[in-house]
Design an enzyme around this catalytic site. Sequence first.
Site, mmCIF file in Angstrom:
data_model
loop_
_atom_site.group_PDB
_atom_site.id
_atom_site.type_symbol
_atom_site.label_atom_id
_atom_site.label_comp_id
_atom_site.label_asym_id
_atom_site.label_seq_id
_atom_site.Cartn_x
_atom_site.Cartn_y
_atom_site.Cartn_z
ATOM 1 N N THR A 72 0.855 -1.194 0.000
ATOM 2 C CA THR A 72 0.000 0.000 0.000
ATOM 3 C C THR A 72 0.890 1.244 0.000
ATOM 4 O OG1 THR A 72 -1.802 -1.137 1.116
ATOM 5 C CG2 THR A 72 -1.770 1.265 1.309
ATOM 6 N N ASN A 150 -5.679 -9.472 -7.884
ATOM 7 C CA ASN A 150 -5.838 -10.171 -6.612
ATOM 8 C C ASN A 150 -7.141 -10.954 -6.527
ATOM 9 O OD1 ASN A 150 -6.275 -7.210 -6.670
ATOM 10 N ND2 ASN A 150 -7.453 -7.601 -4.812
ATOM 11 N N SER A 198 4.963 -7.048 -1.742
ATOM 12 C CA SER A 198 4.556 -7.095 -0.332
ATOM 13 C C SER A 198 5.003 -8.405 0.312
ATOM 14 C CB SER A 198 3.032 -6.993 -0.270
ATOM 15 O OG SER A 198 2.585 -7.182 1.051
ATOM 16 N N GLY A 199 5.630 -8.321 1.494
ATOM 17 C CA GLY A 199 6.143 -9.516 2.164
ATOM 18 C C GLY A 199 5.085 -10.565 2.448
ATOM 19 N N THR A 236 13.596 5.222 10.574
ATOM 20 C CA THR A 236 14.551 4.158 10.906
ATOM 21 C C THR A 236 14.071 2.842 10.297
ATOM 22 O OG1 THR A 236 15.146 5.310 12.911
ATOM 23 C CG2 THR A 236 15.695 2.958 12.825
ATOM 24 N N CYS A 324 -9.921 -7.053 0.885
ATOM 25 C CA CYS A 324 -10.055 -5.630 1.212
ATOM 26 C C CYS A 324 -11.480 -5.159 0.998
ATOM 27 C CB CYS A 324 -9.120 -4.799 0.327
ATOM 28 S SG CYS A 324 -7.469 -5.460 0.305
HETATM 29 C C1 LIG Z 1 -2.664 -6.422 -5.815
HETATM 30 C C2 LIG Z 1 -2.430 -5.863 -4.458
HETATM 31 N N1 LIG Z 1 -1.778 -4.697 -4.342
HETATM 32 C C3 LIG Z 1 -1.518 -4.136 -3.133
HETATM 33 C C4 LIG Z 1 -1.926 -4.741 -1.968
HETATM 34 C C5 LIG Z 1 -1.625 -4.088 -0.642
HETATM 35 O O1 LIG Z 1 -0.576 -4.767 -0.002
HETATM 36 P P1 LIG Z 1 -0.209 -4.547 1.546
HETATM 37 O O2 LIG Z 1 -1.145 -5.410 2.319
HETATM 38 O O3 LIG Z 1 1.219 -4.985 1.668
HETATM 39 O O4 LIG Z 1 -0.358 -3.106 1.846
HETATM 40 C C6 LIG Z 1 -2.627 -5.955 -2.039
HETATM 41 C C7 LIG Z 1 -3.158 -6.595 -0.819
HETATM 42 O O5 LIG Z 1 -4.228 -7.183 -0.799
HETATM 43 C C8 LIG Z 1 -2.870 -6.533 -3.317
HETATM 44 O O6 LIG Z 1 -3.500 -7.694 -3.442
#
Ligand SMILES: Cc1ncc(COP(=O)(O)O)c(C=O)c1O
Length: 387
Positions: A72, A150, A198-199, A236, A324
């Site tokens: 994000t 996603n 994203s980890g 940091t 989400c």
């Molecule tokens: C395609 C996509 N982009 C961005 C994100 C956001 O990632 P984060 O949870 O690391 O902020 C997600 C999380 O669902 C995602 O699926």
Amino acid sequence: MRPIYLDHNATTPQDPGVTRAMLACLEPGPGNPSSVHAPGRRARGALEEARSAVATLLGAADREVLFTSGATEANNMALQGVVAARGGDGHLILSAVEHPSVERVAAWLEGLGVAVTRLPVDAAGCVDPEDVRRALRPDTLLVSVMLANNETGVVQPVPAIGAITREAGVPLHVDAVQAVGRLRLDVEELGADLLSLSGHKMFGPRGVGALWMRPCLELEPLLRGGGQEFGRRSGTENVPGAVGLAEAARLARRSPERYRDEVLPLRCRLEEGLREVWPGAVIHGAGAPRLPNTALVAFPGLDGEAAVMRLDLEGVALSLGSACAAGTMRPSSVLEAMGVAPELARSSLRFSLGPDNDAAEIERTLEVFRNLAAAGEGAGARAGGAA
Ligand SMILES: Cc1ncc(COP(=O)(O)O)c(C=O)c1O
């Protein structure tokens, strides 16, 4: 009994090797990478080694990777940073199926006067690269198209889009969150200029991610302060998080083959079984290239929200569309962009598998669906619900 976890696009279990690497990083005690003493130098060494591992995964150079708190933040940095570097005026192009961490940033910038073009997708969820060419304007600052969606798992033709943006001299941002570790990635082959990951979507830790960007690109920082991360992201550094992400990146270099050889056959069996159990089931994006682990399936006649709860009681964890967007009754904007009718969208469930699933779990999931259909939840299915 361990739940059957079919929600890897929401988050992945943290790999034990990642946890071990993070613990090993914490054990020697504190250290701020900006400190000049030995503990500080040790932390700096761990951070730079982690940066190098993430860069290697992407086929990039070390200094081009910036650690963030997740995708994000990386997506916000890319869009806001490029727009602010050009004085806040201009034009953005994105697809109509971007994650909210791209779409809502674009909508906010639009409210501030930035022009935004949202590219349509076809019924399978794909962007036409020629639409990117047609949308380009002399004041276009950035094109942002995700690599894999996603919700549907549909993979966008990013290399073809990258060829067009390169020719036009416009930077391309790619949200690659769902593709990392599932597909082989190389920023040069993608034609990308910025890329987010994203980890916690790649068996790494939650709360850490990265933005890769070409060093020549102008980008205003989101966070100003001590000038960490080459002055591009102050604060940091989260060294154990970066070390965990790096370990996940090392694993991700080897995992696309596992997705192809182990996960894809499970997904194929699941889709075949679901079609048998629920005649009329529709697999969204079936006509497009998709991630090997994702199936977004509509079950005509099924109340998706109620089904997610029923499945949870039966020990099967999955999502209604995107995690989400879950919890709202609004049909998914991704399915809306694909032209899917709201009732069909509301009957859609997302199965997202991982290499930690096995054939017995898929058979058990199919049995639960068989029971759902037998219990009359599939009235639409028996009536041959429309696709
Ligand atoms: C395609 C996509 N982009 C961005 C994100 C956001 O990632 P984060 O949870 O690391 O902020 C997600 C999380 O669902 C995602 O699926």
